[in-house]
Write a protein that holds these residues in place. Structure first.
Motif, PDB file in Angstrom:
ATOM      1  N   MET A 133       0.808  -1.227   0.000  1.00  0.00           N
ATOM      2  CA  MET A 133       0.000   0.000   0.000  1.00  0.00           C
ATOM      3  C   MET A 133       0.841   1.277   0.000  1.00  0.00           C
ATOM      4  O   MET A 133       0.342   2.338   0.378  1.00  0.00           O
ATOM      5  CB  MET A 133      -0.932  -0.004   1.209  1.00  0.00           C
ATOM      6  N   ALA A 136      -0.459   5.053  -0.597  1.00  0.00           N
ATOM      7  CA  ALA A 136      -1.923   5.130  -0.513  1.00  0.00           C
ATOM      8  C   ALA A 136      -2.359   6.169   0.510  1.00  0.00           C
ATOM      9  O   ALA A 136      -1.709   6.382   1.524  1.00  0.00           O
ATOM     10  CB  ALA A 136      -2.487   3.759  -0.131  1.00  0.00           C
ATOM     11  N   SER A 140      -8.188   5.088   1.434  1.00  0.00           N
ATOM     12  CA  SER A 140      -8.155   3.802   0.736  1.00  0.00           C
ATOM     13  C   SER A 140      -7.573   2.709   1.630  1.00  0.00           C
ATOM     14  O   SER A 140      -7.965   1.550   1.539  1.00  0.00           O
ATOM     15  CB  SER A 140      -7.420   3.915  -0.605  1.00  0.00           C
ATOM     16  N   VAL A 141      -6.663   3.084   2.534  1.00  0.00           N
ATOM     17  CA  VAL A 141      -6.134   2.082   3.475  1.00  0.00           C
ATOM     18  C   VAL A 141      -7.269   1.558   4.350  1.00  0.00           C
ATOM     19  O   VAL A 141      -7.455   0.347   4.510  1.00  0.00           O
ATOM     20  CB  VAL A 141      -5.020   2.688   4.366  1.00  0.00           C
ATOM     21  N   LYS A 144      -9.697  -0.613   2.292  1.00  0.00           N
ATOM     22  CA  LYS A 144      -9.135  -1.914   1.954  1.00  0.00           C
ATOM     23  C   LYS A 144      -9.116  -2.852   3.164  1.00  0.00           C
ATOM     24  O   LYS A 144      -9.522  -4.007   3.082  1.00  0.00           O
ATOM     25  CB  LYS A 144      -7.700  -1.712   1.454  1.00  0.00           C
ATOM     26  N   GLY A 159      -0.692   8.274   5.989  1.00  0.00           N
ATOM     27  CA  GLY A 159      -0.793   8.551   4.560  1.00  0.00           C
ATOM     28  C   GLY A 159       0.596   8.804   3.992  1.00  0.00           C
ATOM     29  O   GLY A 159       1.610   8.554   4.650  1.00  0.00           O
ATOM     30  N   LYS A 198       2.863   1.094   7.816  1.00  0.00           N
ATOM     31  CA  LYS A 198       1.799   1.805   7.125  1.00  0.00           C
ATOM     32  C   LYS A 198       0.523   1.790   7.963  1.00  0.00           C
ATOM     33  O   LYS A 198      -0.209   2.765   8.009  1.00  0.00           O
ATOM     34  CB  LYS A 198       1.540   1.116   5.770  1.00  0.00           C
ATOM     35  N   ASP A 348      -6.553  12.626   4.044  1.00  0.00           N
ATOM     36  CA  ASP A 348      -6.103  11.541   3.176  1.00  0.00           C
ATOM     37  C   ASP A 348      -4.570  11.456   3.114  1.00  0.00           C
ATOM     38  O   ASP A 348      -3.982  10.389   3.222  1.00  0.00           O
ATOM     39  CB  ASP A 348      -6.683  11.742   1.775  1.00  0.00           C
TER      40      ASP A 348
END
Ligand code: SF4
Lengths: 578, 74
Positions: A133, A136, A140-141, A144, A159, A198, A348
């Motif tokens: 990722m 990302a 979106s993390v 997902k 991010g 992450k 984000d």
């Protein structure tokens, strides 16, 4: 089952659950993160090196039935300030960790190869996995991980800003709707990024749950507490109805709203970005917009909101006064939709909105763009910060760094951290808090706005020096204690006015852990946290000389009241006489 | 005597945002709130010219009175 500490070593890739040492048993939240950082992190270490540690801890009351108890604390040595740092936020993770019997997660070391990992935590295991990722955004993390692990999993993530180790990078915590709240200040996202992490995903299934020493006594005390929260006019009515951004017009009228990089205390464009305008727009646009929203389950105050775009789709959630001020009045921008867009992008990218807004104010003064240039600000976010261009990196490094690079003299920071939304020349108690806080300039550390402006917990004239040091000291001590319970700081409004609500907090702590604390013990906890943090800072090289506001506050008067910062060094230093 | 009156948050509903009109002499924040049918117990903050003011402060021509309900944030 007794609580444990999860230790994750990113150098060796090992994870282990350890018993809680006796000395930490009575601590939670900020009290625990600061105690662990003070005990285990060398104060002179590089914040992005293997010797720094990132600590997460739910509060002492997190996971219980206590209202508003779901705040998660994170601590480390800060890459922005070089001091100790604690930051806290809502979201769903604190409650989960408490139910899982995880009192703290300590992440230490760093991987030798530059790889990116995720950590999957259950109540009895922790797995480090490589992730693809990279780059990302937080949304979106979260999406997902919610898909893979079931929508209920907790997520703590960074991010691109955190991956690039920018000093203003924050850490996101997934909220009940799958959006994010931020562990905002001091660059903790950069520490997480430096360790190659992450995200952490938290799976609470099979969690043993909370055990109470005296469940009935806890129930009783929690009822008294919740009642005080709903009955106090600020937490029961003011905060939920108007949200935090109602302060924009309050501070404008009071002449304490820092405008165009702290040139004036009122903003001609205030109506365009006020809480009243925000409220009207949320109602008018409808759709997914919400006037009330809670950042974690169990919040009865619901100060937050969801701001919709023209089509009623979510534009920004948790769009708070501080963010609106920093990118709005402080940058001379009066376009609320543009601010909402920037707020959403920052969530984000994973960057602190206050640090970003103040940095933009300095950038505007430096002539990189002009005051009021909303599209220029959005362009810098999109084209420079997200992509990590040289200008983007400079912006991500925060106001002090950008100010230095451009030879600026008027840079509103203390210990390298940007001053938030109350000008210290006309809300003088906040000046004492900014100067003395162990965190660098931080409004939440000792929120004197209560007595200076809002008439809660007594009245102290914001334009005079009298009473400010004592006010800030009392609030900083109380705040350090509240930050250890996992309670949202907004419980302070009733706590300052209704004695039973403070007693109820003490009763809840006693009933949860089988203790016999008194109110004095709780203040003693606050005092000892502040002293622990200050001692860390002293060893890191910070003396009283760092407890100072930038010089321009003592030289330039602030319209409309034309006041200056007029505390002597000795008067500021008297703060620490306790 | 002309006094500026600014209302905020819920006080604006069915009233106004800002007015500059002539009032009789001897007005106070309390008497103006009364004439506007704003119950004093709902008033959280009173500013006159941007400074905290007592509800019974005699207002002078040219003063600006700002009234807020009980609010908070941070
Ligand atoms: S009052 Fe606001 S900040 Fe506090 S817990 Fe509720 S939504 Fe979160």
């Amino acid at each position: 089952m007794s609580d444990r500490i999860l230790r994750i070593d990113m150098t060796s890739g090992s994870t282990v659950f350890e018993p809680v040492p006796e000395a930490w048993a009575g601590l939670g939240g900020r009290g625990l993160t600061s105690a662990i950082v003070a005990a285990e992190v060398p104060p002179t270490c590089h914040p992005l090196g293997k010797n720094n540690k990132l600590v997460f801890a739910p509060g002492l009351l997190s996971g219980t039935r206590a209202a508003n108890s779901g705040r998660l604390s994170a601590g480390a040595k800060s890459p922005l300030t070089g001091t100790i740092k604690e930051s806290n936020a809502g979201g769903t993770s604190a409650r989960m960790l408490a139910l899982m019997g995880i009192k703290a997660i300590i992440i230490e070391g760093m991987p030798e190869e530059k790889k990116l990992f995720g950590i999957h935590v259950t109540h009895d295991s922790a797995r480090i996995v490589e992730t693809d990722m990279a780059g990302a955004g937080n949304f979106s993390v979260v999406e997902k991980l919610s898909g893979e692990e079931g929508g209920k999993a907790g997520v703590i993530s960074i991010g691109p800003a955190g991956e690039m180790a920018m000093p203003s990078a924050n850490i996101s915590v997934k909220d009940p709707q799958g959006r994010v709240r931020s562990l905002g200040r001091g660059g903790l996202g950069a520490v997480m990024g430096s360790k190659g992490i992450k995200y952490l995903s938290i799976d609470p299934s099979d969690a043993p749950g909370i055990s109470y020493a005296d469940e009935n006594a806890f129930k009783e005390a929690s009822k008294v507490f919740a009642k005080a929260l709903t009955e106090h006019p600020v937490s029961g009515e003011g905060l939920p109805t108007y949200g935090t951004n109602v302060l924009l017009n309050v501070l404008h009228e009071a002449g304490g709203l820092p405008t165009r990089n702290f040139r004036t205390g009122s903003f001609d464009g205030h109506e365009g970005i006020s809480g009243e305008t925000m409220h009207a727009r949320i109602e008018e646009r409808g759709g997914e917009g919400r006037v009330r929203h809670s950042c974690h389950p169990g919040c009865v105050i619901q100060c937050s909101q969801v701001y919709p775009d023209k089509n009623g789709k979510v534009k920004a959630s948790g769009f708070e006064y501080e963010s609106v001020w920093a990118m709005g009045a402080n940058c001379g921008i009066d376009d609320l939709d543009a601010l909402a867009e920037a707020d959403h992008m920052l969530d984000d990218i994973g960057m602190d909105t206050i640090e970003f807004g103040v940095t933009m104010g300095v950038a505007m003064e430096a002539g990189i763009l002009s005051f009021g240039d909303a599209s220029g600000m959005l362009r810098i976010l999109k084209e420079e910060v997200t992509k990590g261009s040289p200008l983007g990196r400079l912006v991500g490094a925060g106001a002090e760094c950008l100010g230095k690079a451009y030879g600026m003299r008027r840079v509103p920071t203390v210990k390298g951290q940007s001053i938030p939304a109350y000008d210290p020349r006309s809300v003088k108690g906040m000046g004492i808090t900014y100067a003395t806080s162990t965190m660098g300039a931080d409004h939440t550390a000792g929120y004197t706005v209560t007595s200076n402006i809002l008439n809660v917990g007594g009245m102290v004239d914001p334009l005079k020096k009298e009473g400010q040091v004592e006010l800030s000291r009392n609030l900083q001590i109380a705040t350090a204690a509240i930050d250890s319970t996992g309670l949202c700081l907004f419980v302070a409004f009733p706590v300052l006015d209704i004695p039973e609500s403070f007693n109820a907090i003490v009763d809840m702590l006693n009933a949860r852990f089988g203790l016999s604390l008194t109110g004095d013990d709780v203040s003693a906890l606050g005092t000892s946290i502040l002293k622990t943090e200050r001692e860390f800072n002293r060893k890191a090289g910070f003396t009283e000389a760092a407890d100072r506001l930038p010089e321009f506050f003592s030289e330039e008067t602030l319209p409309p009241h034309n006041t200056i910062w007029d505390f002597s060094d000795a008067e500021v230093d008297a703060f620490w006489e306790f | 005597m002309e006094i500026g009156v600014r209302l905020f948050a819920g006080f604006r509903k069915e009233r106004f945002r800002e007015s500059a009109m002539a009032w009789e002499a001897g007005m106070t924040p309390r008497s103006i709130a009364g004439l506007l049918k704003i119950p004093m117990e709902e008033v959280g903050i009173i500013f006159v010219n941007g400074r905290h003011a007592d509800p019974d402060l005699p207002l002078l021509a040219g003063d600006v009175l700002s009234l807020f309900p009980v609010v908070g944030g941070g």
